[in-house]
Motif scaffolding. Structure first.
Motif, mmCIF file in Angstrom:
data_model
loop_
_atom_site.group_PDB
_atom_site.id
_atom_site.type_symbol
_atom_site.label_atom_id
_atom_site.label_comp_id
_atom_site.label_asym_id
_atom_site.label_seq_id
_atom_site.Cartn_x
_atom_site.Cartn_y
_atom_site.Cartn_z
ATOM 1 N N THR A 14 1.035 -1.317 -0.188
ATOM 2 C CA THR A 14 -0.015 -0.243 0.056
ATOM 3 C C THR A 14 0.967 1.224 -0.028
ATOM 4 N N GLU A 15 0.327 2.246 -0.554
ATOM 5 C CA GLU A 15 1.007 3.527 -0.785
ATOM 6 C C GLU A 15 0.794 4.443 0.398
ATOM 7 N N SER A 16 0.940 5.405 0.654
ATOM 8 C CA SER A 16 0.932 6.191 1.889
ATOM 9 C C SER A 16 -0.317 6.955 2.066
ATOM 10 N N GLN A 17 -1.171 6.965 0.781
ATOM 11 C CA GLN A 17 -2.427 7.838 0.734
ATOM 12 C C GLN A 17 -3.206 7.419 -0.452
ATOM 13 N N VAL A 18 -4.462 8.073 -0.420
ATOM 14 C CA VAL A 18 -5.280 7.595 -1.436
ATOM 15 C C VAL A 18 -6.129 8.764 -1.699
ATOM 16 N N ASN A 19 -6.442 9.305 -2.870
ATOM 17 C CA ASN A 19 -7.085 10.649 -3.140
ATOM 18 C C ASN A 19 -8.351 10.220 -3.779
ATOM 19 N N LEU A 20 -9.459 10.862 -3.171
ATOM 20 C CA LEU A 20 -10.835 10.280 -3.502
ATOM 21 C C LEU A 20 -11.783 11.530 -3.935
ATOM 22 N N VAL A 21 -12.460 11.237 -4.974
ATOM 23 C CA VAL A 21 -13.729 12.161 -5.601
ATOM 24 C C VAL A 21 -14.906 11.584 -5.045
ATOM 25 N N ALA A 22 -15.763 12.235 -4.350
ATOM 26 C CA ALA A 22 -17.090 11.792 -3.584
ATOM 27 C C ALA A 22 -18.170 12.599 -3.512
#
Length: 413
Positions: free
Chosen positions: A64-72
């Motif tokens: 896993t990478e250190s982050q996740v960018n979401l549009v919601a």
């Protein structure tokens, strides 16, 4: 959203209790995303005629990478900042090490635009956004075997016309809802059974009819004509050739003379039904529940012709910089406990069949027909109209969504 929502939502306490008066306060925070409810399609198995780029789904999970960018949609990614009692992001971050960065979108158009930037890893797309993302190659197919909780998703949400192509899934289902007919039980008599109450018979309630303010509402007229004008040969309310489209637009222009208000802010719809300014029109289950709690004498139901509806899907970007965290998020958001929290907070039927055992209101899933697949078979989920007719016809071109947007402006005035 999508009921208690799809607006610019910042919501309320976890477990959106339909019985508590606090819901209205929460609802206020979730306000204005009318367009948020994008568009999905009838529940067929694939988007016939759509030929997306040949992208491959991720084969296995890596570190896993250190982050996740979401549009919601507002209310889907709650971390306690809007309400300290509402937080399903914190535990996800602790368990996965993936820091969640989220951007609330106010419409499906905004979601599509943001996903094209390549800056976001995943999006909670409604049907009017999902096919656009698939067709443009901005959304990648998903490997459902990498999402353990997918096995418990209701069958009616898998391989939908709005989230798959030729049996290949392009997302993980999140939740669903229906667009209902609501009426004032004291002023609309006899009780209606058909959408004719807001179309052919709308003049009886001139100035007191309300309709959902979105181009996708054209599909509601098409669904009605499918049942009442068989000579038009409408198979799918999101796949309209020019003649069929013109008939739907004509019906809506006729209706407009009787419409008192086109609503996008559901709190205004509740107020209008309480005051009597509106007596019949389109609504969502959560709005009907709230209106009844506030004293409005209303009922809401699926008319005999069926209804349109929406289903949201978590889709992963073909350019995702943090795909492993994105997959972890998709599995987390549909895990039973979290999916139950989101569904109650947002006001929708959960996607995971095991979520119903986790809701704080034990009647919640019955109220929202979560497990009633017979109910959902009468719902034509929003989808994105494209020139390639989604009903499989190849001898004509269908009217694309851009022209629906143009027509909607004309319909309203």
């Amino acid at each position: 959203m999508e009921y208690v929502v799809r607006l610019n939502r910042t919501r309320q306490a976890p477990h959106f209790s339909l019985a508590s008066g606090a819901r209205l306060v929460a609802a206020v925070a979730v306000l204005l995303a009318a367009t948020a409810c994008g568009s999905s399609d009838s529940g067929s198995s694939s988007a016939t005629g759509l030929n997306p780029p040949d992208l491959k789904a991720q084969s296995k999970l890596g570190k896993t990478e250190s982050q996740v960018n979401l549009v919601a949609w507002a209310g889907y990614v709650e971390d306690g900042s809007n309400d300290p009692k509402v937080d399903w992001v914190g535990d996800f971050e602790k368990q996965t090490g993936c820091q969640v960065n989220s951007k609330v979108a106010a419409s499906s158009d905004e979601m599509v635009k943001l996903m094209k930037t390549g800056q976001y890893d995943a999006v909670s797309a409604s049907g009017d956004a999902s096919l656009r993302l698939i067709a443009s190659g901005d959304a990648a197919p998903v490997n459902t075997s990498l999402v353990p909780n997918y096995k418990d998703v209701f069958s009616g949400l898998k391989n939908g016309a709005w989230n798959s192509v030729d049996g290949k899934m392009y997302g993980i289902p999140h939740g669903r809802g229906a667009n209902l007919l609501m009426y004032n039980t004291q002023k609309v008599t006899p009780a209606p059974t058909s959408w004719s109450a807001v179309f052919d018979d709308a003049s009886k309630y001139k100035g007191h009819v309300t309709a959902y303010d979105s181009p996708i509402y054209i599909a509601d007229a098409a669904l009605y004509l499918k049942a009442t004008k068989p000579e038009l040969k409408i198979k799918d309310p999101y796949a309209l050739d020019q003649k069929q489209f013109d008939a739907a637009v004509a019906l809506l222009k006729k209706q407009s003379a009787n419409v008192g208000e086109y609503w996008s802010d559901y709190l205004k719809e509740i107020s209008a039904f309480k005051s009597g300014d509106s007596v019949v029109g389109t609504t969502w289950q959560v709005i009907a529940n709230l209106a009844q709690d506030e004293g409005a004498k209303v009922k809401a139901f699926v008319p005999k012709e069926g209804s349109t509806g929406w289903s949201d899907t978590w889709m992963i970007s073909a350019k995702a910089k943090h795909p492993n965290c994105a997959y972890k998020w998709m599995d987390w958001i549909i895990s039973p406990k979290v999916n139950a929290q989101v569904a109650e907070y947002f006001g929708e039927a959960p996607a995971n069949s095991k979520a119903c055992a986790e809701t704080s209101d034990k009647s919640f899933c019955d109220t929202f027909h979560a497990a009633d697949e017979t109910y959902w078979k009468n719902i034509a989920f929003w989808n994105t109209p494209i020139e390639q007719c989604l009903d499989g016809r190849t001898d004509v071109k269908c009217v694309p969504y851009a022209k629906w947007v143009q027509a909607w402006t004309e319909i309203k005035g």
